[in-house]
Design a protein around this motif. Structure first.
Motif, PDB file in Angstrom:
ATOM      1  N   ASP A  41       0.829  -1.205   0.000  1.00  0.00           N
ATOM      2  CA  ASP A  41       0.000   0.000   0.000  1.00  0.00           C
ATOM      3  C   ASP A  41       0.867   1.260   0.000  1.00  0.00           C
ATOM      4  N   ILE A  42       1.861   1.302   0.853  1.00  0.00           N
ATOM      5  CA  ILE A  42       2.728   2.478   0.974  1.00  0.00           C
ATOM      6  C   ILE A  42       3.524   2.699  -0.307  1.00  0.00           C
ATOM      7  N   ALA A  43       3.906   1.621  -0.968  1.00  0.00           N
ATOM      8  CA  ALA A  43       4.703   1.723  -2.195  1.00  0.00           C
ATOM      9  C   ALA A  43       3.955   2.418  -3.329  1.00  0.00           C
ATOM     10  N   LEU A 141       3.901   2.089  10.093  1.00  0.00           N
ATOM     11  CA  LEU A 141       3.541   2.167   8.676  1.00  0.00           C
ATOM     12  C   LEU A 141       2.218   2.905   8.480  1.00  0.00           C
ATOM     13  N   ALA A 142       1.313   2.782   9.442  1.00  0.00           N
ATOM     14  CA  ALA A 142       0.032   3.494   9.360  1.00  0.00           C
ATOM     15  C   ALA A 142       0.229   5.011   9.417  1.00  0.00           C
ATOM     16  N   LEU A 143       1.312   5.464  10.037  1.00  0.00           N
ATOM     17  CA  LEU A 143       1.610   6.900  10.041  1.00  0.00           C
ATOM     18  C   LEU A 143       1.816   7.407   8.612  1.00  0.00           C
ATOM     19  N   LEU A 144       2.336   6.562   7.748  1.00  0.00           N
ATOM     20  CA  LEU A 144       2.543   6.931   6.342  1.00  0.00           C
ATOM     21  C   LEU A 144       1.280   6.727   5.521  1.00  0.00           C
ATOM     22  N   GLN A 145       0.487   5.772   5.911  1.00  0.00           N
ATOM     23  CA  GLN A 145      -0.782   5.536   5.215  1.00  0.00           C
ATOM     24  C   GLN A 145      -1.806   6.625   5.552  1.00  0.00           C
TER      25      GLN A 145
END
Length: 156
Positions: A41-43, A141-145
């Motif tokens: 997702d982040i990619a 990772l949710a911080l980036l999502q």
């Protein structure tokens, strides 16, 4: 690219995620549940890089098929190697995630450094070098999502 202006912290233009592997994305060499989906997702927003000495020799197979670039480093001078990697990539446009003492320089140099305390623990030196501390890689990772979460944590 993830663009966000954080009052008192600054304007972030994040183009890269640079992550440690063991103790960060994996436990005992095996990717943690949910990490593959989160990285995929982040990619879609930023380039994902994993840098590791690959202690268990499983990083390549565990990350196979995921939209990440893998760099396996020598065991010696890992902290300096990770710092050089993020500097060449562009530390000012990078977010770094790690848990080990060898991640401390990378975490400090990154625009946003996120230290983790998970199953392998977290180095006190890395915690002191980071901007944010999380107890789960999925939280990190949710911080980036959901970048507004960075605002809630980093604003002053």
């Amino acid at each position: 690219m993830i663009s966000i202006d954080i009052s008192g912290f600054g304007q972030l233009e994040l183009a890269y995620l640079v992550s440690d592997y063991n103790g960060t994305l994996a436990l005992d060499g095996v990717l943690l549940p949910g990490v593959a989906e989160a990285l995929s997702d982040i990619a879609t927003s930023i380039d994902v890089h994993v840098i590791t000495a690959d202690t268990f020799g499983l990083a390549r197979s565990q990350l196979s098929g995921l939209p990440v670039s893998l760099t396996i480093t020598p065991v010696e001078h890992q902290a300096e190697t990770k710092l050089e990697f993020i500097t060449r990539l562009g530390a000012a446009s990078s977010v770094a995630i790690g848990n080990g003492r060898n991640d401390r320089l990378m975490l400090e140099a990154a625009a946003v450094g996120i230290a983790l305390i998970q199953g392998e623990g977290g180095s006190a030196a890395s915690l002191a070098s980071a901007d944010i501390v999380c107890t789960s890689v999925l939280e990190a990772l949710a911080l980036l999502q959901h970048p507004k979460r960075l605002t809630a944590t980093l604003r002053s």
